[in-house]
Design an enzyme around this catalytic site. Sequence first.
Site, PDB file in Angstrom:
ATOM      1  N   HIS A 124       0.852  -1.188   0.000  1.00  0.00           N
ATOM      2  CA  HIS A 124       0.000   0.000   0.000  1.00  0.00           C
ATOM      3  C   HIS A 124       0.888   1.237   0.000  1.00  0.00           C
ATOM      4  O   HIS A 124       1.918   1.273   0.682  1.00  0.00           O
ATOM      5  CB  HIS A 124      -0.896  -0.028   1.248  1.00  0.00           C
ATOM      6  CG  HIS A 124      -1.941   1.039   1.298  1.00  0.00           C
ATOM      7  ND1 HIS A 124      -1.659   2.344   1.613  1.00  0.00           N
ATOM      8  CD2 HIS A 124      -3.276   0.977   1.078  1.00  0.00           C
ATOM      9  CE1 HIS A 124      -2.779   3.049   1.593  1.00  0.00           C
ATOM     10  NE2 HIS A 124      -3.773   2.252   1.273  1.00  0.00           N
TER      11      HIS A 124
ATOM     12  N   ARG B 279      -2.691   1.107  -4.553  1.00  0.00           N
ATOM     13  CA  ARG B 279      -2.460  -0.338  -4.577  1.00  0.00           C
ATOM     14  C   ARG B 279      -2.568  -0.842  -6.008  1.00  0.00           C
ATOM     15  O   ARG B 279      -3.110  -0.149  -6.878  1.00  0.00           O
ATOM     16  CB  ARG B 279      -3.479  -1.068  -3.694  1.00  0.00           C
ATOM     17  CG  ARG B 279      -3.328  -0.827  -2.205  1.00  0.00           C
ATOM     18  CD  ARG B 279      -4.395  -1.577  -1.430  1.00  0.00           C
ATOM     19  NE  ARG B 279      -5.691  -0.939  -1.536  1.00  0.00           N
ATOM     20  CZ  ARG B 279      -6.844  -1.539  -1.222  1.00  0.00           C
ATOM     21  NH1 ARG B 279      -6.839  -2.804  -0.831  1.00  0.00           N
ATOM     22  NH2 ARG B 279      -7.982  -0.886  -1.313  1.00  0.00           N
TER      23      ARG B 279
ATOM     24  N   LYS C 286      -5.888  -0.565  -8.477  1.00  0.00           N
ATOM     25  CA  LYS C 286      -6.786   0.428  -7.899  1.00  0.00           C
ATOM     26  C   LYS C 286      -6.745   1.701  -8.731  1.00  0.00           C
ATOM     27  O   LYS C 286      -5.887   1.874  -9.604  1.00  0.00           O
ATOM     28  CB  LYS C 286      -6.399   0.711  -6.447  1.00  0.00           C
ATOM     29  CG  LYS C 286      -6.608  -0.470  -5.516  1.00  0.00           C
ATOM     30  CD  LYS C 286      -8.077  -0.852  -5.399  1.00  0.00           C
ATOM     31  CE  LYS C 286      -8.277  -1.986  -4.422  1.00  0.00           C
ATOM     32  NZ  LYS C 286      -9.705  -2.360  -4.288  1.00  0.00           N
TER      33      LYS C 286
ATOM     34  N   ASP D 131      -5.993   8.376  -7.001  1.00  0.00           N
ATOM     35  CA  ASP D 131      -6.636   9.092  -5.901  1.00  0.00           C
ATOM     36  C   ASP D 131      -5.699  10.214  -5.504  1.00  0.00           C
ATOM     37  O   ASP D 131      -4.498   9.992  -5.313  1.00  0.00           O
ATOM     38  CB  ASP D 131      -6.882   8.141  -4.726  1.00  0.00           C
ATOM     39  CG  ASP D 131      -7.636   8.785  -3.570  1.00  0.00           C
ATOM     40  OD1 ASP D 131      -7.550  10.019  -3.404  1.00  0.00           O
ATOM     41  OD2 ASP D 131      -8.304   8.055  -2.820  1.00  0.00           O
TER      42      ASP D 131
ATOM     43  N   CYS E  29      -5.011  11.734  -2.810  1.00  0.00           N
ATOM     44  CA  CYS E  29      -4.242  11.669  -1.564  1.00  0.00           C
ATOM     45  C   CYS E  29      -2.914  10.947  -1.756  1.00  0.00           C
ATOM     46  O   CYS E  29      -1.949  11.205  -1.037  1.00  0.00           O
ATOM     47  CB  CYS E  29      -5.049  11.011  -0.456  1.00  0.00           C
ATOM     48  SG  CYS E  29      -5.347   9.246  -0.667  1.00  0.00           S
ATOM     49  N   TYR E  30      -2.835  10.050  -2.759  1.00  0.00           N
ATOM     50  CA  TYR E  30      -1.578   9.338  -2.996  1.00  0.00           C
ATOM     51  C   TYR E  30      -0.549  10.225  -3.675  1.00  0.00           C
ATOM     52  O   TYR E  30       0.608   9.807  -3.852  1.00  0.00           O
ATOM     53  CB  TYR E  30      -1.833   8.062  -3.790  1.00  0.00           C
ATOM     54  CG  TYR E  30      -2.653   7.080  -2.993  1.00  0.00           C
ATOM     55  CD1 TYR E  30      -2.132   6.502  -1.839  1.00  0.00           C
ATOM     56  CD2 TYR E  30      -3.962   6.781  -3.350  1.00  0.00           C
ATOM     57  CE1 TYR E  30      -2.893   5.625  -1.073  1.00  0.00           C
ATOM     58  CE2 TYR E  30      -4.732   5.914  -2.587  1.00  0.00           C
ATOM     59  CZ  TYR E  30      -4.187   5.340  -1.452  1.00  0.00           C
ATOM     60  OH  TYR E  30      -4.945   4.490  -0.685  1.00  0.00           O
TER      61      TYR E  30
ATOM     62  N   ASP F 117     -10.315  13.797  -4.303  1.00  0.00           N
ATOM     63  CA  ASP F 117      -9.769  12.541  -4.795  1.00  0.00           C
ATOM     64  C   ASP F 117      -9.620  12.585  -6.317  1.00  0.00           C
ATOM     65  O   ASP F 117      -8.537  12.386  -6.871  1.00  0.00           O
ATOM     66  CB  ASP F 117     -10.709  11.419  -4.330  1.00  0.00           C
ATOM     67  CG  ASP F 117     -10.525  10.088  -5.028  1.00  0.00           C
ATOM     68  OD1 ASP F 117      -9.751   9.986  -5.976  1.00  0.00           O
ATOM     69  OD2 ASP F 117     -11.197   9.130  -4.611  1.00  0.00           O
TER      70      ASP F 117
ATOM     71  N   ASP G 282     -12.391  17.452   0.613  1.00  0.00           N
ATOM     72  CA  ASP G 282     -12.393  17.340   2.074  1.00  0.00           C
ATOM     73  C   ASP G 282     -11.029  17.776   2.585  1.00  0.00           C
ATOM     74  O   ASP G 282     -10.097  17.994   1.815  1.00  0.00           O
ATOM     75  CB  ASP G 282     -12.737  15.913   2.538  1.00  0.00           C
ATOM     76  CG  ASP G 282     -11.809  14.865   1.953  1.00  0.00           C
ATOM     77  OD1 ASP G 282     -10.586  14.943   2.209  1.00  0.00           O
ATOM     78  OD2 ASP G 282     -12.283  13.959   1.238  1.00  0.00           O
TER      79      ASP G 282
ATOM     80  N   HIS H 165      -7.976  15.236   1.854  1.00  0.00           N
ATOM     81  CA  HIS H 165      -7.425  15.302   0.508  1.00  0.00           C
ATOM     82  C   HIS H 165      -6.780  16.664   0.239  1.00  0.00           C
ATOM     83  O   HIS H 165      -5.779  16.747  -0.490  1.00  0.00           O
ATOM     84  CB  HIS H 165      -8.508  15.010  -0.533  1.00  0.00           C
ATOM     85  CG  HIS H 165      -8.810  13.549  -0.680  1.00  0.00           C
ATOM     86  ND1 HIS H 165      -9.796  12.930   0.062  1.00  0.00           N
ATOM     87  CD2 HIS H 165      -8.246  12.584  -1.452  1.00  0.00           C
ATOM     88  CE1 HIS H 165      -9.822  11.645  -0.263  1.00  0.00           C
ATOM     89  NE2 HIS H 165      -8.903  11.410  -1.179  1.00  0.00           N
TER      90      HIS H 165
END
Length: 505
Positions: free
Chosen positions: A296, A344, A347, A350, A352-353, A415, A422, A425
């Site tokens: 992750h 991941r 997936k 996103d 946040c990554y 995201d 939010d 993020h």
Amino acid sequence: MKHRTKATRHRPRVLFKKKTMASPSRVVGNDPLTSQRVVDEEFIDEFVSHNTISALIMIPDLFTTSPPIRDILETATSQAQDETMETCLPFLAGEDDYFQYNENGLPRLDRQRHARLLHSTLEKLPGRFVAADAARPWFLYWCLSALVLLGEDVSDYQRGVIETAQSMQNDSGGFGGGNGQLSHLATTYAVVLALALVGGEEAYEVVDRKSMWRWLCSLKQADGGFQVCLGGEEDIRGAYCAAVIITLLNLPLDLTRESPAWTEGHPTLFAGLAEYVRRCQTFEGGISGQPDAEAHGGYAFCALGCLAILDSPERIIPSYLDVPRLISWLSSRQYAPEGGFSGRTNKLVDGCYSHWVGACWPLVEASLGMPGSLASDLPKHQLRPATGSLFSREGLIRYILCCCQDQTKRGGMRDKPGKLSDQYHTCYVLSGLSSAQHKWRLAPSEGEEMDVSGRQDQVWTVSPYLDEVQVFDEGDRILPLHPVYAIPFSSQEAIRDFFSARPGF
């Protein structure tokens, strides 16, 4: 074929490859292969006057077309990926009516709207937020960190942060999510970083360091790792959070006799920690939360950050991790055409990554060794020094500025398109943007300071990353964050200097 047809819909406005110019035209005749192409002046007028793009915009095809290689097996995962790509393409191609785009097809960073969301969160919240009561320390950190990145002054929040932190601290050590809640390493980490962000002696002294030390000793496990709370799970998050707290607060490394990890050999809080991190690397090359689990992106950053605290990245990371496999896994997390990271395998991207994976790269690059930095002390299996960026900074910046900015009055970062913004993020998307905009290097300290391993201390230096074509406007550059502690270097330095002068309790 259906997918390719949809993808080409976005290309009329993005007719030009990078560094290429052309005039919009239309086909005259029935056969598009043999017919004469003539310039359509009416179309050009409409094309140039459109408020989202002009004939001067140049966007690489990589970010405006579907991938040239695709697995023909269609699954729920591939369908979700196709849908995400189709959602992102109009933003990446400069077709969204909300934004004004620069000549590289990027919109400006809407600092004021994003800051407004963050400031409002630090005020009194509506009743529905009671469900997030245990996350109050995180809201403090997310908002304060993001505001600092945007260049906002957060010193006015010092008193509120102090009072909130005091209400969350337990006599047994550490901080809970709220008054009377169990102390947890994640919330303690967030509170300590929030105190560091607002800064000042009064804020630092909120922490009961002696009870904090005893509590951390009670979480230390015989296999080298840390539980996240008493009786809780043991994972790589706990290892990283504990390492950050111990070093920022300059806590003693000796264990109490009551610690589950204490033996006659007198191990320390850091004993076996690097070995624990090593056991969390998976067959893919990524890092899992616990040994034998799924890799992750968030855990990868925690693992690298933890090792970088224990010793110099170029010494310790290649000694405990398979760096080539890690680089392969991290590289596979960045997708085209989106440009963002997934967390991941299989997936979706996103925002946040942008931090959790994006912030891995400065530590990985440091682990490869920089010319002239402690070369004589490198392990024999040291890899070739990194001379350039190991990921597409342009791709990440395009994803963040084009796809992650919430266009509603709410502001903030999200995201991906279609999702609400939010505070979480907003913090980590901006952190990823900062990482992509700056270059960190590690060099020996000029002084005689020693790190926690007893070796000569090293100093991180930062500068704007200028090795690639800069696609964003300079006014959209945000402040850099320390690559290990995820707060500004000045905040990290101030709190460490304060507690370095207080070795005892």
